[in-house]
Design an enzyme around this catalytic site. Sequence first.
Site, PDB file in Angstrom:
ATOM      1  N   GLY A  12     -37.921 -54.747  87.912  1.00 57.92           N
ATOM      2  CA  GLY A  12     -37.062 -55.742  87.275  1.00 57.92           C
ATOM      3  C   GLY A  12     -35.949 -55.044  86.529  1.00 57.92           C
ATOM      4  N   LEU A  13     -35.036 -55.808  85.987  1.00 56.87           N
ATOM      5  CA  LEU A  13     -33.893 -55.258  85.271  1.00 56.87           C
ATOM      6  C   LEU A  13     -34.324 -54.508  84.016  1.00 56.87           C
ATOM      7  CD1 LEU A  13     -31.498 -58.356  85.455  1.00 56.87           C
ATOM      8  CD2 LEU A  13     -31.278 -56.226  86.758  1.00 56.87           C
ATOM      9  N   SER A  14     -33.450 -53.660  83.510  1.00 52.77           N
ATOM     10  CA  SER A  14     -33.689 -53.009  82.223  1.00 52.77           C
ATOM     11  C   SER A  14     -33.801 -54.081  81.150  1.00 52.77           C
ATOM     12  CB  SER A  14     -32.516 -52.071  81.894  1.00 52.77           C
ATOM     13  OG  SER A  14     -32.682 -51.489  80.623  1.00 52.77           O
ATOM     14  N   GLY A  15     -34.834 -54.012  80.336  1.00 48.11           N
ATOM     15  CA  GLY A  15     -35.034 -54.999  79.293  1.00 48.11           C
ATOM     16  C   GLY A  15     -35.775 -56.240  79.758  1.00 48.11           C
ATOM     17  N   ALA A  16     -36.234 -56.249  81.009  1.00 43.24           N
ATOM     18  CA  ALA A  16     -36.936 -57.422  81.536  1.00 43.24           C
ATOM     19  C   ALA A  16     -38.312 -57.600  80.899  1.00 43.24           C
ATOM     20  CB  ALA A  16     -37.069 -57.319  83.055  1.00 43.24           C
ATOM     21  N   GLY A  17     -38.899 -56.483  80.446  1.00 42.92           N
ATOM     22  CA  GLY A  17     -40.224 -56.550  79.846  1.00 42.92           C
ATOM     23  C   GLY A  17     -41.291 -55.851  80.648  1.00 42.92           C
ATOM     24  N   LYS A  18     -40.883 -55.034  81.606  1.00 40.39           N
ATOM     25  CA  LYS A  18     -41.835 -54.354  82.502  1.00 40.39           C
ATOM     26  C   LYS A  18     -42.853 -53.519  81.728  1.00 40.39           C
ATOM     27  CE  LYS A  18     -38.495 -52.211  84.599  1.00 40.39           C
ATOM     28  NZ  LYS A  18     -37.406 -52.811  83.783  1.00 40.39           N
ATOM     29  N   SER A  19     -42.365 -52.618  80.884  1.00 33.96           N
ATOM     30  CA  SER A  19     -43.261 -51.714  80.152  1.00 33.96           C
ATOM     31  C   SER A  19     -44.131 -52.475  79.163  1.00 33.96           C
ATOM     32  CB  SER A  19     -42.443 -50.644  79.422  1.00 33.96           C
ATOM     33  OG  SER A  19     -41.792 -49.795  80.337  1.00 33.96           O
ATOM     34  N   SER A  47     -36.427 -49.541  89.701  1.00 29.32           N
ATOM     35  CA  SER A  47     -36.465 -49.390  91.174  1.00 29.32           C
ATOM     36  C   SER A  47     -35.679 -50.513  91.847  1.00 29.32           C
ATOM     37  CB  SER A  47     -37.914 -49.347  91.683  1.00 29.32           C
ATOM     38  OG  SER A  47     -38.721 -50.352  91.116  1.00 29.32           O
TER      39      SER A  47
END
Length: 205
Positions: A39-46, A113
């Site tokens: 997902g985009l940077s800041g999407a909340g993945k981590s 990615s």
Amino acid sequence: MTTTSVANEENIVWHQHLINKQFRAEQKKQKPAVLWFTGLSGAGKSTIAGALETRLANAGFHTYLLDGDNVRHGLCGDLGFSTQDRRENIRRIGELAKLMADAGLIVLSAFISPHQAERELVKDLLEEGEFIEIYVNTRLEVCEQRDPKGLYKKARAGEIQHFTGIDSEYQPPLNPALELLAGEYTPSELAEQCIALLKEREIIG
């Protein structure tokens, strides 16, 4: 000599040890898997991956969380952010995730990615069913509002080039195993959706 040429050397042969993936997985009472959060940077993945790992670890499962920023401090510290370097970054992570899956672990990988080809590259490294693509679908405007690292602000100001979502494209997964609407649910609720998927696929009991 390049990495590819080394891998193709006829004198380098994969050594099969007595303790294998099946043994390690049965020992841990789980199935190995690589959950690929994209997902985009800041999407909340981590954040979501971290919440999920906490739930799994507390339940006695064996995991490892690979985070995009963390691996660039060591394993991929020699890479920049060109298209070629970003692809190499994902290739290395894929190879690492493959080894961790061979150890019987449930691997949680949080990486932008942005290109489908990169994610397919990782999928092709793993056995059938081990790669679980999770699309953290958060609108660009929400990611920009969060901007936890100030990267969107820098990209808008022209201080960062080829930033995903601004002047570099993001290709959403075509058929993700799970789509998380991160702007509508809490990380805990999204982690619970992941748990349900893992149970459905019998990765965990």
